[in-house]
Design a protein around this motif. Sequence first.
Motif, short mmCIF file in Angstrom:
data_model
loop_
_atom_site.label_atom_id
_atom_site.label_comp_id
_atom_site.label_asym_id
_atom_site.label_seq_id
_atom_site.Cartn_x
_atom_site.Cartn_y
_atom_site.Cartn_z
N PRO A 64 -33.32 -9.80 11.14
CA PRO A 64 -33.98 -9.89 9.84
C PRO A 64 -34.47 -8.51 9.39
O PRO A 64 -34.86 -7.68 10.19
N ILE A 65 -34.41 -8.31 8.10
CA ILE A 65 -34.87 -7.05 7.52
C ILE A 65 -36.32 -7.21 7.11
O ILE A 65 -36.65 -8.08 6.30
N LEU A 66 -37.16 -6.40 7.67
CA LEU A 66 -38.59 -6.46 7.37
C LEU A 66 -38.89 -5.44 6.28
O LEU A 66 -38.70 -4.24 6.46
N ILE A 67 -39.34 -5.92 5.13
CA ILE A 67 -39.70 -5.05 4.02
C ILE A 67 -41.20 -4.78 4.12
O ILE A 67 -41.99 -5.73 4.16
N LEU A 100 -45.25 -10.86 1.16
CA LEU A 100 -45.88 -11.13 2.46
C LEU A 100 -45.66 -12.58 2.88
O LEU A 100 -45.33 -12.86 4.03
N LEU A 101 -45.80 -13.51 1.94
CA LEU A 101 -45.60 -14.92 2.28
C LEU A 101 -44.12 -15.24 2.54
O LEU A 101 -43.81 -16.15 3.30
N GLN A 102 -43.22 -14.50 1.91
CA GLN A 102 -41.79 -14.70 2.19
C GLN A 102 -41.42 -14.26 3.60
O GLN A 102 -40.46 -14.75 4.17
N GLN A 103 -42.18 -13.33 4.16
CA GLN A 103 -41.89 -12.80 5.49
C GLN A 103 -42.87 -13.33 6.54
O GLN A 103 -43.10 -12.70 7.56
N ARG A 104 -43.43 -14.51 6.30
CA ARG A 104 -44.48 -15.00 7.21
C ARG A 104 -43.96 -15.31 8.60
O ARG A 104 -44.73 -15.38 9.54
#
Length: 185
Positions: A64-67, A100-104
């Motif tokens: 996964p790509i962490l932004i 932030l909530l998309q990458q929880r």
Amino acid sequence: NINRTTSRPADQHSLGEGAEEKSAASTTLEAAEGCAAHHNFGRFRRDDYEAVVRQLMGAERADPILIPVVLTDRDSPPVATDFLTAASSLRRLCDACSLLLQQRRLIRNAAALAASAAQYALTVTLPMPDQDPARCFWRRTDMRRETQLNLLSLLRRMCRIYAAATGCVQPSRGLVAMRATTFAA
């Protein structure tokens, strides 16, 4: 017959193909090439171990790509002083909290961080309206319709983000009190 088993072989490695081989193997312990002589041994045998492991692991997934999420900004004032700074601060925090909530699943305590940022935006960044126009930018100048719609849509979005973020966090009495106070502000 007491010398024969009543169950059939479990897989391709048990006793071979034909009935003659099965009956011979159950009485004489002779079996076809590559097969075990005991009737239950084929269940434990794994000739294709690598294929079984690959099947259990499943298909490869891309990492996964962490932004990175920026919740703080040195250039923006902590408290809005006009309509433009209020809208830009709200938009920046809405976008950051949404990301932030998309990458929880990748960021620990993402919901708590988003709830904290949304609470800060609703209680600190946007000051409460005051009766004195000298101290309150809400009353100092007239607001245009497009600015009003923009601020209301951003407030609605921030409230939805705050409700979603606090819904993901472990509930407690303090959280319920903060939620009620923040929505009242």
